[in-house]
Write a protein that holds these residues in place. Structure first.
Motif, short mmCIF file in Angstrom:
data_model
loop_
_atom_site.label_atom_id
_atom_site.label_comp_id
_atom_site.label_asym_id
_atom_site.label_seq_id
_atom_site.Cartn_x
_atom_site.Cartn_y
_atom_site.Cartn_z
N ALA A 55 36.90 8.78 47.46
CA ALA A 55 38.07 8.21 48.15
C ALA A 55 37.72 7.89 49.59
CB ALA A 55 39.22 9.21 48.08
N PRO A 56 38.44 6.94 50.21
CA PRO A 56 38.15 6.54 51.59
C PRO A 56 38.01 7.73 52.54
CG PRO A 56 39.78 5.09 50.66
CD PRO A 56 39.55 6.17 49.64
N ILE A 57 36.94 7.73 53.32
CA ILE A 57 36.59 8.85 54.19
C ILE A 57 37.01 8.55 55.63
CG2 ILE A 57 34.66 10.18 55.15
CD1 ILE A 57 33.16 9.41 52.49
N ASP A 58 37.76 9.48 56.23
CA ASP A 58 38.25 9.30 57.60
C ASP A 58 37.35 9.99 58.63
OD1 ASP A 58 40.82 8.02 56.77
OD2 ASP A 58 41.13 9.99 55.85
N GLY A 59 36.82 11.14 58.27
CA GLY A 59 35.99 11.90 59.20
C GLY A 59 34.77 12.46 58.50
N VAL A 60 33.67 12.59 59.26
CA VAL A 60 32.41 13.05 58.69
C VAL A 60 31.80 14.12 59.60
CG1 VAL A 60 30.09 12.40 57.90
CG2 VAL A 60 31.99 10.76 57.72
N TYR A 61 31.26 15.17 58.98
CA TYR A 61 30.43 16.15 59.67
C TYR A 61 29.05 16.12 59.05
CZ TYR A 61 34.67 18.28 61.66
OH TYR A 61 35.84 18.51 62.33
N VAL A 62 28.03 15.99 59.89
CA VAL A 62 26.65 16.02 59.41
C VAL A 62 26.01 17.31 59.92
CG1 VAL A 62 24.42 14.85 59.35
CG2 VAL A 62 26.53 13.50 59.45
N LEU A 63 25.70 18.22 59.00
CA LEU A 63 25.09 19.51 59.36
C LEU A 63 23.91 19.76 58.44
CD1 LEU A 63 28.52 20.05 59.32
CD2 LEU A 63 27.70 21.98 60.65
N LEU A 64 22.83 19.08 58.70
CA LEU A 64 21.63 19.21 57.87
C LEU A 64 20.63 20.13 58.56
CD1 LEU A 64 21.15 15.47 56.84
CD2 LEU A 64 22.14 17.31 55.47
N TYR A 78 16.05 15.07 59.40
CA TYR A 78 16.87 14.57 60.50
C TYR A 78 16.80 13.07 60.70
CZ TYR A 78 17.44 19.48 61.83
OH TYR A 78 17.76 20.81 61.84
N VAL A 79 15.64 12.47 60.58
CA VAL A 79 15.48 11.05 60.91
C VAL A 79 15.59 10.16 59.68
CG1 VAL A 79 13.97 9.33 61.97
CG2 VAL A 79 14.11 11.63 62.94
N ASP A 80 14.82 10.49 58.64
CA ASP A 80 14.80 9.61 57.46
C ASP A 80 16.14 9.58 56.73
OD1 ASP A 80 12.17 9.23 58.11
OD2 ASP A 80 11.35 10.47 56.50
N SER A 81 16.99 10.56 56.96
CA SER A 81 18.29 10.61 56.27
C SER A 81 19.35 9.74 56.94
CB SER A 81 18.80 12.04 56.21
OG SER A 81 19.04 12.55 57.52
N VAL A 82 19.13 9.33 58.19
CA VAL A 82 20.18 8.65 58.95
C VAL A 82 20.57 7.31 58.31
CG1 VAL A 82 20.84 7.63 61.16
CG2 VAL A 82 19.52 9.75 61.12
N GLN A 83 19.58 6.50 58.00
CA GLN A 83 19.88 5.16 57.47
C GLN A 83 20.63 5.22 56.14
OE1 GLN A 83 19.24 2.40 59.48
NE2 GLN A 83 20.76 1.59 58.07
N PRO A 84 20.17 6.02 55.15
CA PRO A 84 20.94 6.07 53.90
C PRO A 84 22.35 6.64 54.08
CG PRO A 84 19.09 7.63 53.87
CD PRO A 84 18.88 6.74 55.03
N ILE A 85 22.53 7.59 54.99
CA ILE A 85 23.87 8.11 55.25
C ILE A 85 24.76 7.03 55.87
CG2 ILE A 85 25.19 9.72 56.70
CD1 ILE A 85 22.96 11.79 56.22
N CYS A 86 24.23 6.34 56.87
CA CYS A 86 25.01 5.28 57.53
C CYS A 86 25.34 4.15 56.56
CB CYS A 86 24.26 4.75 58.74
SG CYS A 86 24.12 5.95 60.10
N ASN A 87 24.38 3.78 55.72
CA ASN A 87 24.63 2.73 54.73
C ASN A 87 25.73 3.13 53.76
OD1 ASN A 87 22.65 1.07 55.81
ND2 ASN A 87 21.06 1.70 54.38
N ALA A 88 25.71 4.39 53.33
CA ALA A 88 26.71 4.86 52.38
C ALA A 88 28.11 4.92 53.00
CB ALA A 88 26.31 6.23 51.85
N LEU A 89 28.16 5.11 54.33
CA LEU A 89 29.45 5.24 55.00
C LEU A 89 30.05 3.89 55.42
CD1 LEU A 89 28.72 8.31 57.32
CD2 LEU A 89 30.29 8.26 55.37
N LYS A 90 29.27 2.80 55.31
CA LYS A 90 29.72 1.50 55.80
C LYS A 90 31.03 1.05 55.16
CE LYS A 90 25.39 -0.66 57.30
NZ LYS A 90 24.37 -1.71 56.99
N GLN A 91 31.21 1.36 53.90
CA GLN A 91 32.41 0.90 53.18
C GLN A 91 33.64 1.77 53.45
OE1 GLN A 91 32.32 1.77 48.89
NE2 GLN A 91 30.43 2.91 49.26
#
Length: 266
Positions: A55-64, A78-91
């Motif tokens: 369902a549509p996400i309003d807030g995100v916490y990243v604690l890796l 920390y670094v290689d995960s940023v792009q796939p996370i950001c891509n998944a959150l675009k919608q």
């Protein structure tokens, strides 16, 4: 609000409990099964993150956090995960993304004072990778991103400190360390979800730096163990103060770590 927690360790569990009590809907992403009732749990690798069925996400916490302190583990986690996370959150209509980093980005190691406006100068590659992660999230979410840099988190166990007390007869120098109780950290992270005009980053600490040998000696006294000897008055570590958090007026419930250690020992 629908809140997504990426990474679900002890701090995330505290956050989820508080968010649940506030009436938020919570989804978590982690690498292993979770069972608590505060959230809907999804097992995924963040490097192939898929949020299309959520369902549509309003807030995100990243604690890796990596399984080890190697450069490869830091790079991947920390670094290689940023792009796939950001891509998944675009919608998703993300209003706020809170990214937990580390005070390792500050390279000082001679007892210097560190505050929120201190210059950031990582002295090792791990610190550089953490800073790169921060920058990538801030670039991807320039208006929504808040970076959190907590000091040493305590409050769930004293097993490590007991082991140190039992096995330390000499301590090499006066090494300053800093801490934040896990409950206060979680409370502050939840608080930031609703702050109207937050700063871009926050140090999160109780602002009471203590020399490590004094903490070990306190445990030795409580446990009736031989008291260690300090070998040198040379100073290392850093003394960290959470100036932005204090200016906001946020009040900690755990100012004195020794009171908490006493309760945990009991």
């Amino acid at each position: 609000m629908h809140i997504l927690l990426i990474g679900y360790g002890k701090t995330s569990q505290c956050i989820a409990k508080q968010l649940f009590e506030q009436g938020h809907q919570i989804t978590t992403i982690s690498r292993s099964p979770k069972t608590d009732a505060y959230a809907t749990h999804d097992i995924q690798d963040v490097h192939q993150l898929d949020l299309t069925q959520i369902a549509p996400i309003d807030g995100v916490y990243v604690l890796l956090s990596p399984n080890e302190s190697t450069l490869e583990a830091y790079q991947k986690t920390y670094v290689d995960s940023v792009q796939p996370i950001c891509n998944a959150l675009k919608q998703h209509p993300v209003q706020r993304i809170i990214v937990v980093s580390s005070t390792r980005i500050y390279g000082e190691n001679q007892g210097e004072q560190i505050k929120d406006d201190s210059i950031i100068q990582p002295k090792d590659v791990q610190g550089q990778l953490l800073l790169k992660m921060e920058q990538l999230y801030q670039q991807a979410f320039p208006q929504q991103c808040i970076v959190i840099r907590p000091t040493g988190i305590y409050g769930t166990s004293v097993a490590r400190m007991i082991k140190l007390a039992e096995n330390t007869q000499h301590y090499p120098n006066v090494h300053y360390s800093n801490r934040i109780h896990i409950e206060d950290l979680a409370r502050f992270l939840v608080h930031l979800l609703h702050v109207e005009h937050p700063d871009k980053s926050y140090l999160v600490t109780n602002s009471h730096p203590i020399a490590m040998h004094l903490i070990i000696q306190w445990f030795q006294q409580q446990l009736n163990l031989p008291i260690l000897e300090l070998d040198s008055l040379e100073v290392s570590g850093k003394r960290i103060y959470a100036t932005h958090m204090r200016e906001m007026g946020f009040e900690l419930k755990h100012e004195d770590c020794f009171e908490d250690y006493q309760k945990l020992l009991a």
